[in-house]
Design a protein around this motif. Structure first.
Motif, PDB file in Angstrom:
ATOM      1  N   SER A  35       0.901  -1.316   0.149  1.00 35.14           N
ATOM      2  CA  SER A  35       0.185   0.080   0.048  1.00 35.14           C
ATOM      3  C   SER A  35       0.862   1.114  -0.035  1.00 35.14           C
ATOM      4  CB  SER A  35      -0.908   0.096   1.294  1.00 35.14           C
ATOM      5  OG  SER A  35      -0.063  -0.193   2.438  1.00 35.14           O
ATOM      6  N   PHE A  36       0.195   2.286  -0.366  1.00 36.86           N
ATOM      7  CA  PHE A  36       1.103   3.671  -0.286  1.00 36.86           C
ATOM      8  C   PHE A  36       1.258   4.100   1.043  1.00 36.86           C
ATOM      9  CE2 PHE A  36      -2.745   6.046   0.650  1.00 36.86           C
ATOM     10  CZ  PHE A  36      -3.832   5.421  -0.084  1.00 36.86           C
ATOM     11  N   GLY A  37       2.044   5.241   1.238  1.00 34.11           N
ATOM     12  CA  GLY A  37       2.495   5.561   2.516  1.00 34.11           C
ATOM     13  C   GLY A  37       3.871   5.318   2.795  1.00 34.11           C
ATOM     14  N   THR A  38       4.081   5.417   4.130  1.00 32.33           N
ATOM     15  CA  THR A  38       5.675   5.251   4.613  1.00 32.33           C
ATOM     16  C   THR A  38       5.627   4.560   5.969  1.00 32.33           C
ATOM     17  OG1 THR A  38       5.990   7.770   3.789  1.00 32.33           O
ATOM     18  CG2 THR A  38       7.377   6.658   5.433  1.00 32.33           C
ATOM     19  N   GLU A  39       6.690   3.531   5.938  1.00 32.29           N
ATOM     20  CA  GLU A  39       6.801   2.736   7.244  1.00 32.29           C
ATOM     21  C   GLU A  39       8.226   3.027   7.775  1.00 32.29           C
ATOM     22  OE1 GLU A  39       4.865  -1.320   8.008  1.00 32.29           O
ATOM     23  OE2 GLU A  39       7.164  -1.762   7.558  1.00 32.29           O
ATOM     24  N   ILE A  40       8.417   3.317   9.069  1.00 38.99           N
ATOM     25  CA  ILE A  40       9.737   3.408   9.551  1.00 38.99           C
ATOM     26  C   ILE A  40       9.952   2.589  10.490  1.00 38.99           C
ATOM     27  CG2 ILE A  40      11.049   5.328  10.567  1.00 38.99           C
ATOM     28  CD1 ILE A  40       9.664   7.417   9.258  1.00 38.99           C
ATOM     29  N   THR A  41      11.068   1.954  10.234  1.00 41.34           N
ATOM     30  CA  THR A  41      11.504   0.744  11.343  1.00 41.34           C
ATOM     31  C   THR A  41      12.718   1.380  12.079  1.00 41.34           C
ATOM     32  OG1 THR A  41      10.814  -0.811   9.750  1.00 41.34           O
ATOM     33  CG2 THR A  41      11.894  -1.667  11.745  1.00 41.34           C
ATOM     34  N   LEU A  42      12.577   1.325  13.445  1.00 41.53           N
ATOM     35  CA  LEU A  42      13.675   1.671  14.015  1.00 41.53           C
ATOM     36  C   LEU A  42      14.398   0.420  14.809  1.00 41.53           C
ATOM     37  CD1 LEU A  42      12.123   4.838  16.052  1.00 41.53           C
ATOM     38  CD2 LEU A  42      13.034   4.669  14.047  1.00 41.53           C
ATOM     39  N   TYR A  43      15.671   0.139  14.585  1.00 41.92           N
ATOM     40  CA  TYR A  43      16.188  -0.800  15.318  1.00 41.92           C
ATOM     41  C   TYR A  43      16.976  -0.180  16.694  1.00 41.92           C
ATOM     42  CZ  TYR A  43      15.690  -3.404  10.873  1.00 41.92           C
ATOM     43  OH  TYR A  43      15.346  -3.880   9.875  1.00 41.92           O
ATOM     44  N   ILE A  44      16.088  -0.514  17.678  1.00 40.74           N
ATOM     45  CA  ILE A  44      16.238   0.115  18.998  1.00 40.74           C
ATOM     46  C   ILE A  44      17.824  -0.379  19.526  1.00 40.74           C
ATOM     47  CG2 ILE A  44      15.595   0.549  21.381  1.00 40.74           C
ATOM     48  CD1 ILE A  44      13.854   1.914  19.280  1.00 40.74           C
ATOM     49  N   LYS A  45      18.601   0.583  19.943  1.00 40.44           N
ATOM     50  CA  LYS A  45      19.908   0.474  20.423  1.00 40.44           C
ATOM     51  C   LYS A  45      19.938  -0.567  21.717  1.00 40.44           C
ATOM     52  CE  LYS A  45      22.082   4.750  19.338  1.00 40.44           C
ATOM     53  NZ  LYS A  45      22.589   5.934  19.995  1.00 40.44           N
ATOM     54  N   ALA A  46      20.894  -1.167  22.006  1.00 48.63           N
ATOM     55  CA  ALA A  46      21.022  -1.907  23.109  1.00 48.63           C
ATOM     56  C   ALA A  46      21.270  -1.146  24.483  1.00 48.63           C
ATOM     57  CB  ALA A  46      22.179  -2.801  23.110  1.00 48.63           C
ATOM     58  N   ASP A  47      20.640  -1.645  25.726  1.00 50.83           N
ATOM     59  CA  ASP A  47      20.750  -0.706  26.796  1.00 50.83           C
ATOM     60  C   ASP A  47      22.308  -0.438  27.261  1.00 50.83           C
ATOM     61  OD1 ASP A  47      18.204  -0.711  26.734  1.00 50.83           O
ATOM     62  OD2 ASP A  47      17.957  -2.201  28.368  1.00 50.83           O
ATOM     63  N   THR A  48      22.554   0.496  27.802  1.00 55.20           N
ATOM     64  CA  THR A  48      23.875   0.931  28.221  1.00 55.20           C
ATOM     65  C   THR A  48      23.626   1.099  29.799  1.00 55.20           C
ATOM     66  OG1 THR A  48      23.727   3.293  27.973  1.00 55.20           O
ATOM     67  CG2 THR A  48      24.644   1.962  26.079  1.00 55.20           C
ATOM     68  N   GLU A  49      24.776   1.407  30.507  1.00 52.49           N
ATOM     69  CA  GLU A  49      24.766   1.750  31.998  1.00 52.49           C
ATOM     70  C   GLU A  49      23.737   2.910  32.141  1.00 52.49           C
ATOM     71  OE1 GLU A  49      27.144   1.018  35.042  1.00 52.49           O
ATOM     72  OE2 GLU A  49      26.666  -0.696  34.062  1.00 52.49           O
ATOM     73  N   SER A  50      24.123   3.896  31.296  1.00 56.23           N
ATOM     74  CA  SER A  50      23.348   5.059  31.722  1.00 56.23           C
ATOM     75  C   SER A  50      21.928   5.396  30.885  1.00 56.23           C
ATOM     76  CB  SER A  50      24.215   6.253  31.222  1.00 56.23           C
ATOM     77  OG  SER A  50      24.584   6.129  30.049  1.00 56.23           O
ATOM     78  N   GLU A  51      21.641   4.389  29.658  1.00 60.87           N
ATOM     79  CA  GLU A  51      20.603   4.633  29.124  1.00 60.87           C
ATOM     80  C   GLU A  51      19.780   3.155  28.859  1.00 60.87           C
ATOM     81  OE1 GLU A  51      18.229   7.411  27.600  1.00 60.87           O
ATOM     82  OE2 GLU A  51      20.279   7.995  27.984  1.00 60.87           O
ATOM     83  N   LYS A  52      18.475   3.315  29.411  1.00 56.93           N
ATOM     84  CA  LYS A  52      17.549   2.057  29.358  1.00 56.93           C
ATOM     85  C   LYS A  52      16.837   2.203  27.734  1.00 56.93           C
ATOM     86  CE  LYS A  52      19.145  -0.066  33.091  1.00 56.93           C
ATOM     87  NZ  LYS A  52      20.552   0.472  32.649  1.00 56.93           N
ATOM     88  N   TYR A  53      17.353   1.973  26.740  1.00 57.19           N
ATOM     89  CA  TYR A  53      16.681   2.126  25.605  1.00 57.19           C
ATOM     90  C   TYR A  53      15.465   1.093  25.536  1.00 57.19           C
ATOM     91  CZ  TYR A  53      20.391   5.045  23.902  1.00 57.19           C
ATOM     92  OH  TYR A  53      21.370   5.910  23.986  1.00 57.19           O
TER      93      TYR A  53
END
Ligand code: ADP
Length: 628
Positions: free
Chosen positions: A164-182
């Protein structure tokens, strides 16, 4: 496949964003949803005139899907989509968006926070993703393309399949780090909360499959998990809500997001009008001028919506020039949807709306002046010039509407005063409003004429902006009191007695004064003794309509017709130089008197900030005097 490089500016900004310790990473979702919503608007707008689009209003949807195990977030829309070239141009460069222009101007500050506040759009996806894929198929096209990038090192574009027409965006989420819980971004509750926080007013439904626990039918303790599509946003545009339903934070979030500002507005004007013109307006007065406000690229205007659909981004007909700093939008049921720029100009309904909006802004500013003095002065520092231009422009057509919104600093406390305040203080016995012009308050204070006016206890307005005197001349008077430049020749502070005495002195020394005038080779139109000086020996005043300040301003403009103020050299009658002149003339020391005439005139020029005509000759005269 060949990996392409991002355009230089994009790379720089992306590096900055990806590697910064930027704390507000969560805005990525808002940015992607806003883009999707814009794409839906574009196609929806087209569907109004193109029946082949075949979608009804509620079928334009944004979908969010989370795959926790694969660490993916998908954001899809059935909007206008992007062609291969558009994928390249829109996602390969960021230079078009306002954020970068701001960033470059303020490069030195390196204020990382600005990034997020501004809405850097699509690129924010890289704050939480290792890789981003955009699959898009424009409405009506055969082919779909996939844009893929793992960050600042480049991107690829290839053909792909998409039903179908339109846009699909896929994000490959980063792995967690000490300081950031993605990983939190892969939680349903987090996504729901982020949509509520940032994108609640998006008109199109934002759908997500959610799991909810529910009591089984007929059971009192057995639960079942139901998976269902849920619309996450409440969808009512903020401007259609009632004032009391919207918090200050919501207004601010809406404003900063939509109008690319990083600071909350000083004033929010939210109004619903019914009657001759029916519309909702949500207007904002910014705290500071937009970065391009003083450039020729700046375009004024309000967003124009018709029944919730954006039909024009900057409708300039809705704002007079003197309120060009106002941001916001108008949504009216009365406007036809396929309105064009040409038909707009003649649209009576739009004119009516513009008129009521102008009045609304004016009333709100007046209220702010009366009730929030400090905020108003801050506002006036930023945008007062605009209001003064408004008085001067269009042959003074709007002067009565604006005269109570302007302020000048005055001698009383060196603070801003309105004309109303000045006149009230001046009282009935004072029939003029005194003003003086110059570059700064300090320079005006040094004007010779100031002494006498202050001594008589009069308050004087400082006119330090180049438009000020033109604005004052346009007003001509306020509440029956005319404006009086203290440097005008007709400044009249003397009592009858004093007047007669000076008249007599001038009459008696007529020939000496005439001789001085002739010595000045036409530079002045008159020379006379005056009472209005206290410590200074001379001053220059002007006769007729053009003051010395106006002469400076007008001649600084690119224009061949130079104007000339009619200058009078006034000499302090009670200063010893007055006697000196008379005695030189009477003792026939003409050469000496001629030099003195030039010295007196040069002093007048220096004090008034006008350049001396012949500095070499002036230097000679001074040196001669020194060795005498
Ligand atoms: P901005 O939104 O400030 O213009 P972005 O980087 O967010 O900057 O997006 C760049 C451009 O890419 C948008 O202006 C739009 O033309 C296009 N775009 C982004 N997302 C989409 C989408 N979901 N559908 C169609 N076009 C899009």
């Amino acid at each position: 496949m060949i990996k392409k490089q991002f355009k230089a500016e994009s790379k720089k900004l992306m590096d900055l964003m990806i590697n910064s310790i930027y704390t507000n990473k969560e805005i990525f979702l808002r940015e992607l949803i806003s883009n999707a919503s814009d794409a839906l608007d574009k196609l929806y707008f087209r569907s109004l005139t193109d029946s082949t689009v075949g979608l009804t209003k509620d079928e334009f949807v944004i979908r969010i899907d989370i795959d926790k195990d694969a660490r993916l977030i998908k954001i899809a829309d059935n909007g206008c989509g992007m062609t291969e070239t558009e994928l390249e141009n829109n996602l390969g460069t960021i230079a078009k968006s306002g954020s970068l222009a701001f960033k470059t101007e303020n490069e030195k500050t390196e204020d990382v926070d600005i990034i997020g506040q501004f809405g850097v759009g699509f690129y924010s996806a890289f704050m939480v993703s290792d890789k981003v894929e955009v699959v898009s198929k424009p409405y009506g096209a055969e082919k779909a393309f996939r844009w893929t990038s793992e960050g600042a090192d480049g991107y690829t574009v290839e053909e792909c399949e998409k039903n179908s027409f339109g846009t699909e965006i896929t994000l490959y989420i980063k792995a967690d780090t000490e300081s950031e819980k993605y990983s939190t971004y892969l939680e349903q509750y987090k996504i729901e909360a982020l949509v509520k926080k940032y994108s609640d007013y998006i008109r199109h439904p934002i759908k997500m499959q959610v799991e909810t626990e529910r009591l089984k039918d007929g059971s009192e303790d057995e639960f079942e998990t139901i998976v269902e599509d849920k619309i996450l946003n409440s969808r009512v545009p903020i401007w259609k809500k009632n004032k009391n339903e919207v918090t200050e934070e919501e207004y601010t979030a809406f404003y900063t997001d939509k109008f690319y500002d990083y600071e909350a507005p000083v004033k929010v004007i939210h109004s619903k009008t019914e009657g001759n013109a029916t519309y909702n307006a949500l207007l904002f007065i910014p705290k500071h001028p937009p970065f391009d406000y003083f450039s020729k690229d700046f375009e004024k205007g309000l967003q124009l919506y018709s029944r919730g659909v954006l039909i024009m981004d900057k409708c300039k007909e809705l704002l007079p020039d003197y309120f060009s700093f106002v941001k916001g939008l108008v949504d009216s049921e009365d406007l036809s949807l396929n309105i064009s720029r040409e038909t707009l100009q003649n649209d009576g309904q739009l004119k009516l709306i513009a008129k009521t909006i102008e009045k609304k802004i004016r009333t709100e500013l007046k209220k702010m002046l009366n009730n929030e003095r400090e905020a108003y002065e801050e506002f006036f520092k930023n945008f007062g010039l605009q209001l003064k231009f408004g008085i001067y422009n269009s042959y003074g057509m709007n002067k009565d509407d604006l005269k109570d919104l302007i302020m000048f600093k005055s001698t009383l406390e060196k603070k801003y005063v309105t004309l109303e305040e000045y006149v009230e203080r001046a009282g009935e016995s004072q029939d003029v409003i005194y003003y003086a012009c110059g570059e700064t308050v300090e320079k005006i204070d040094m004007l010779p004429q100031m002494d006498a006016v202050k001594e008589k206890g009069y308050e004087v307005l400082y006119l330090t902006e180049y438009v000020d005197e033109f604005c004052i001349k346009m007003l001509a008077e306020y509440e029956g009191k005319r404006f009086q430049n203290i440097c005008d020749e007709n400044l009249d502070l003397d009592t009858e007695e004093e007047k007669n005495a000076i008249k007599e002195k001038n009459e008696k020394s007529k020939d000496a004064l005439q001789f001085i005038k002739e010595s000045l080779d036409g530079d002045v139109s008159g020379v006379r003794f005056t009472n209005k000086l206290k410590t200074y020996s001379v001053c220059l005043t002007s006769e007729g309509g053009i003051s010395l300040e106006m002469e400076k301003v007008l001649n600084a403009m690119p224009n061949d017709n130079k104007v000339k103020a009619e200058i009078v050299l006034e000499i302090n009658a009670s200063h010893p130089v007055a006697d000196k002149i008379i005695s030189l003339y009477e003792n026939d020391k003409k050469d000496e008197l001629k030099d003195y005439a030039k010295l007196l005139y040069a002093q007048g020029c220096l004090i008034s900030g006008v350049s001396v005509k012949d500095p070499a000759e002036l230097s000679r005269i001074i040196s001669d005097l020194m060795v005498k």
